[in-house]
Enzyme design. Structure first.
Site, short mmCIF file in Angstrom:
data_model
loop_
_atom_site.label_atom_id
_atom_site.label_comp_id
_atom_site.label_asym_id
_atom_site.label_seq_id
_atom_site.Cartn_x
_atom_site.Cartn_y
_atom_site.Cartn_z
N ASP A 34 21.42 -14.43 42.38
CA ASP A 34 22.86 -14.16 42.29
C ASP A 34 23.60 -15.01 41.29
O ASP A 34 24.75 -14.71 40.96
CB ASP A 34 23.52 -14.38 43.66
CG ASP A 34 23.73 -15.85 43.96
OD1 ASP A 34 22.77 -16.64 43.79
OD2 ASP A 34 24.85 -16.22 44.34
N ASP A 61 20.10 -17.76 37.50
CA ASP A 61 19.06 -16.77 37.80
C ASP A 61 18.97 -15.70 36.72
O ASP A 61 18.04 -14.90 36.73
CB ASP A 61 19.33 -16.09 39.15
CG ASP A 61 19.32 -17.08 40.30
OD1 ASP A 61 18.48 -17.99 40.28
OD2 ASP A 61 20.16 -16.96 41.20
N CYS A 111 13.52 -1.18 11.83
CA CYS A 111 14.43 -2.11 11.17
C CYS A 111 14.24 -3.53 11.72
O CYS A 111 14.29 -4.51 10.98
CB CYS A 111 15.88 -1.67 11.36
SG CYS A 111 16.28 -0.07 10.63
N ASP A 126 15.88 -16.34 45.21
CA ASP A 126 16.74 -17.51 45.08
C ASP A 126 17.27 -17.84 46.48
O ASP A 126 17.21 -17.00 47.38
CB ASP A 126 17.88 -17.21 44.11
CG ASP A 126 18.89 -18.34 44.04
OD1 ASP A 126 18.46 -19.50 43.87
OD2 ASP A 126 20.10 -18.08 44.18
N CYS A 128 16.86 1.48 14.05
CA CYS A 128 15.69 1.81 14.86
C CYS A 128 14.81 0.57 14.99
O CYS A 128 15.08 -0.48 14.40
CB CYS A 128 14.90 2.96 14.24
SG CYS A 128 14.21 2.58 12.62
#
Length: 809
Positions: free
Chosen positions: A704, A708, A106, A513, A103
């Site tokens: 893409d 990026d 932790c 981009d 969790c």
């Protein structure tokens, strides 16, 4: 004293006494290992871990001597070469995999514990991948001491191993899927028995058969109660032990109360008090949601793993360079700075280095966004992950493993993913208050009615719990997002993160981009001019380049498709310059201006104002220049329309690219984008988006490439092009499958519609509880009517969300 271990939650064996002193109280431990770990955590000032965790820790066991010896081996310099990044001076950084994480508490415990070690400079643990990046001063602390410190608090840390992590994740997925399968099978069977009871008029089903159906439902619900719902019970018990109400507390109360009340009604033959179908359905839907959440977490973490796979496993090492070019196969992990390797055409470069010999071109589009292959000569640098496209190169290795630029991008991606807001923590706090108030209302209702009418007290309390069950509230957002996501998926936009549509509705800025996003990302013939007719010039150029794999050559060949090519009698390739050949007894050359000028022995210049964003390639014979070709990336047909629509919505549009200034400026002018940046490295893109966010802006990022991936993960919401890299798609909150840019505007519109529906659903759900809860408390609602009201409330929320599946023209 608790009957379960305070640290791990397992039963404490009879006659065992390992006390733990926690906040002036004595708690029990199941073994000396758990006692030692708990005492270490408490004495380190990290006792808050036990208050905030939602899962029990793994049972603490003493490390075998063999494991302790293995930990010490990690201090060896030669072993650290493959996974430790060396910084300035004695600074070191390593990627570690943690075992035993259950969790968010932790994560907090490990971060706080390691940060207190002398010499540890920084600790960053990614909750999605459970990978830790630890930076330390090697002159003050050794890696083995860090690994040992993690073991001291009951966890295991070791250098990241993708295969080992995959095995752990497979085990976790298998267990979760089994619980989901059991709950789903039970739900389907119980509903088969419940539907006839609900639909048949009173008296249509004989009493013997009616109670047979109820008893069958009871038997089929037992596996759900005793197996599938176990995780909820465990989490609730741990929450109650720490004096708090967690997100699983209402789940457990609803399951147990509905089951016990149904069992009581079954035994006493109370016809309108049996809800076994609700128990199995409730558990199935919750487990299904958590399973889908786990899939989303794995997708988020898979992005950085895909980057590592770009580097090949083997390389051609030249042992006796420059005396010999004889190469031997070697693993990339064994390469060291100073080694000399041979990179053949078409191979991926395994490390960062410098060209010693050869002329070729390197395709670095995955790393820099630059669409055109970059010419490489002796003395030029090569980057790991890029591809050698033309001729063999001899390279001297400079940086390997975690020191390469590719590894740096991986670290940026990990950092961006770890900075995502933890909405689950906020939801947990909200649920605690909501459930606490609900429990108080239910208890007060029971006590009040027990004093007035004891026979009705239990069922009125059940009605309060059922009618105010936050099903409609919990469905308000996911139902709308699911419907909207399905609509977009049918159009070609895949939503991969739950928050994407909601965040899309609030964006103020869109950052694009260039290469592969606003442009096609492939070399194309943009224009041609010269004395020769276009078709004849194309046929000659394609004939000369027909055996070449160079992107410029492929663009010419694609443009000449369908033309009859003349016969090429001989050809000679000049890497980085062009090609020469004989056609019909006449010598022709096709290549760069300097290449043609040297052959003609006269000045040849490129046209300065003619497609400045393209590569100019010339076709010539002994009589001079016969044709000029402009070859470059081209803008997508719908890019300009998209920019206009975004501006019409009041959004600011930005352009970031790793391409050169001329190409970026030309595209920005063509599309009417005023704010643009050229030659932007991944670090600069990440900083640009972060700066916008510090100004209170909500950013949508569209990209893409691998370069990026970090900024896609950092943006408030991101869209990856379907034709882009796997890493970009894994980092994006949405994927544009069809690569149609106008769908981005559709996604924004759908996000705004979805947010409107979510608000309507939340308003209805809240209003329903405000009206229904007082009626139930007053005793005007029976349990079966409360169940019906809850179902109708949920159906109304889902029905409203289904409006999002309708496409608007």
């Amino acid at each position: 004293m608790s009957e379960n271990c305070f640290h791990c939650g397992l039963p404490v064996p009879a006659g065992v006494h390992f006390p733990i002193r926690y906040r002036q109280q004595e708690e029990a431990a199941c073994c000396a290992g758990c006692q030692a770990v708990a005492n270490t955590i408490i004495q380190s000032g990290l006792a808050d871990y036990y208050q905030h965790r939602t899962e029990g820790a793994a049972r603490a066991e003493a490390l075998p001597s063999a494991v302790l010896e293995q930990i010490k081996l990690y201090d060896a310099e030669e072993l650290q070469q493959s996974f430790v990044h060396r910084g300035n001076g004695e600074e070191r950084e390593a990627a570690l995999m943690l075992e035993g994480i259950t969790c968010a508490a932790c994560i907090w415990l490990n971060e706080q514990h390691l940060r207190r070690l002398p010499g540890v400079l920084a600790v960053d643990i990614n909750y999605s991948t459970q990978r830790a990046r630890v930076r330390w001063d090697n002159s003050r602390i050794q890696l083995s001491a860090i690994l040992q410190a993690v073991a001291d608090i009951g966890y295991r840390a070791h250098p990241y191993d993708a295969e080992r992590q995959e095995k752990l994740q497979q085990k976790e997925r298998k267990q979760a899927l089994t619980r989901l399968w059991v709950a789903g099978l039970s739900m389907m069977q119980v509903m088969m028995y419940a539907v006839p009871v609900y639909l048949a008029p009173d008296g249509d089903i004989a009493p013997d058969f009616l109670w047979l159906l109820h008893w069958a439902s009871f038997i089929l619900t037992l596996p759900v109660l005793l197996y599938s719902a176990l995780p909820f019970y465990r989490n609730t018990w741990r929450d109650l032990k720490t004096g708090r109400v967690g997100m699983d507390t209402p789940v457990t109360i609803g399951i147990v109360t509905a089951f016990l009340a149904s069992l009581w009604a079954l035994i006493h033959k109370y016809e309108h008090g049996i809800y076994f179908d609700s128990v199995s359905m409730f558990v199935f839907l919750l487990l299904g949601g958590r399973y889908l959440e786990g899939i989303a977490r794995r997708k988020a973490g898979a992005a950085s793993e895909s980057l590592v796979k770009l580097v090949p496993a083997f390389a051609h090492r030249l042992a006796n360079w420059p005396d010999s070019r004889d190469s031997r196969e070697a693993t990339v992990a064994s390469l060291r700075p100073g080694d000399v390797i041979l990179i053949k055409p078409g191979e991926t470069i395994p490390a960062d280095g410098i060209v010693l010999d050869g002329e070729s071109a390197s395709n670095e589009s995955l790393l820099t966004g630059e669409s055109r292959p970059i010419a490489k000569h002796a003395g030029d640098t090569l980057t790991a992950g890029s591809v050698n496209t033309a001729s063999p190169l001899v390279m001297r290795v400079e940086q390997v493993g975690p020191a390469t630029r590719l590894a740096g991008i991986v670290r940026l991606l990990d950092q961006a993913l770890s900075e995502k807001p933890r909405l689950a923590v906020l939801a947990d706090r909200f649920a605690s208050w909501f459930v606490a108030l609900l429990l108080l209302a239910s208890a007060a209702t029971y006590l009040g009615w027990h004093a007035v009418d004891p026979d009705r007290a239990l069922w009125i309390m059940v009605a309060v719990l059922v009618i105010s069950c936050p099903c409609a509230l919990s469905l308000a957002t996911p139902a709308a997002l699911t419907a909207a996501s399905g609509n977009l998926a049918a159009q070609g936009v895949l939503t991969t993160r739950g928050h994407a549509l909601e965040a899309m509705a609030k964006i103020t800025d869109v950052v694009f981009d260039k290469t592969g996003t606003l442009t096609h990302g492939q070399m194309r013939l943009r224009d041609a001019q010269g004395p020769l007719p276009r078709a004849q010039a194309l046929a000659l150029a394609a004939a000369l380049e027909q055996a070449s794999e160079h992107p410029l050559a492929q663009a010419v060949i694609a443009a000449a498709e369908g033309l009859a090519l003349p016969t090429l009698q001989s050809a000679a390739n000049h890497p980085g310059h062009g090609v020469a050949g004989m056609i019909d007894g006449e010598e022709w050359r096709f290549g760069s201006a300097p290449f043609i000028a040297a052959w003609l022995k006269q000045p040849v210049q490129e046209l300065a104002d003619w497609h400045p964003d393209c590569s100019q390639v010339l076709l010539a014979n002994r009589d001079g220049i016969q044709a000029r070709f402009a070859i470059g990336d081209s803008c997508r047909e719908d890019a300009a329309a998209l920019v206009r629509k975004l501006r019409g919505r009041g959004l600011a549009v930005h352009l970031l690219s790793g391409d050169g200034e001329t190409a970026v400026a030309s595209l920005a002018e063509e599309l009417g984008i005023a704010d643009w940046r050229a030659r932007a490295a991944p670090e600069e893109k990440l900083a640009f988006v972060s700066q916008l966010q510090t100004q209170g802006r909500r950013v949508l990022m569209v990209g893409d490439g691998i370069n990026d991936a970090p900024v896609l993960a950092r943006a408030d919401v991101s869209i990856a092009m379907g034709g882009g890299t796997d890493v970009a798609r894994a980092s994006g909150d949405m994927v544009l499958i069809a690569d149609q840019l106008l769908l981005i505007d559709q996604a924004i519109a759908m996000g705004r519609r979805a947010l409107t529906v979510i608000r309507q659903n939340l308003l209805w759900a809240a209003g329903y509880n405000v009206v229904a809860l007082p009626l139930a408390i007053a005793g005007h609602v029976t349990p079966w009517l409360a169940s019906l009201g809850m179902a109708l409330s949920s159906l109304l929320v889902v029905g409203n969300a289904l409006r999002l599946t309708q496409r608007k023209p």
